[in-house]
Motif scaffolding. Structure first.
Motif, short mmCIF file in Angstrom:
data_model
loop_
_atom_site.label_atom_id
_atom_site.label_comp_id
_atom_site.label_asym_id
_atom_site.label_seq_id
_atom_site.Cartn_x
_atom_site.Cartn_y
_atom_site.Cartn_z
N GLU A 1 18.99 34.23 43.92
CA GLU A 1 18.73 34.03 42.50
C GLU A 1 19.52 35.02 41.66
O GLU A 1 20.09 34.65 40.62
CB GLU A 1 17.23 34.18 42.21
N TRP A 2 19.57 36.24 42.08
CA TRP A 2 20.32 37.28 41.36
C TRP A 2 21.80 36.93 41.30
O TRP A 2 22.44 37.05 40.25
CB TRP A 2 20.10 38.62 42.06
N ARG A 3 22.34 36.46 42.41
CA ARG A 3 23.78 36.10 42.45
C ARG A 3 24.06 34.91 41.53
O ARG A 3 25.12 34.84 40.90
CB ARG A 3 24.20 35.80 43.88
N GLN A 4 23.14 33.94 41.50
CA GLN A 4 23.35 32.78 40.64
C GLN A 4 23.27 33.16 39.16
O GLN A 4 23.90 32.53 38.32
CB GLN A 4 22.33 31.69 40.96
N ALA A 5 22.48 34.15 38.85
CA ALA A 5 22.31 34.57 37.46
C ALA A 5 23.52 35.34 36.94
O ALA A 5 23.69 35.46 35.72
CB ALA A 5 21.05 35.44 37.34
N LYS A 6 24.35 35.83 37.82
CA LYS A 6 25.53 36.61 37.40
C LYS A 6 26.55 35.75 36.71
O LYS A 6 26.81 34.66 36.94
CB LYS A 6 26.19 37.28 38.60
#
Length: 58
Positions: free
Chosen positions: A53-58
């Motif tokens: 999720e963190w990577r997609q939010a970048k």
């Protein structure tokens, strides 16, 4: 007090105190469940999902 004496003290304590022994057994069961294969696997899954999720939010 060395380790052998300490161990002997606690063994005697728990064998002579049923309430303390029951509390120890309950906490041991809780710890075993917290670190079971299922619990650890779920923690890893949660961690990996959070990273995704963190990577997609970048």
């Amino acid at each position: 007090m060395d380790n052998v004496q300490q161990m002997a003290h606690w063994i005697q304590h728990y064998l002579s105190n049923q309430q303390a022994l029951e509390a120890l057994m309950a906490s041991t069961l809780e710890a075993r469940l917290a670190y079971s294969e299922t619990a650890v696997w779920q923690a890893w899954q949660n961690w990996l999902a959070a990273i995704a999720e963190w990577r997609q939010a970048k």
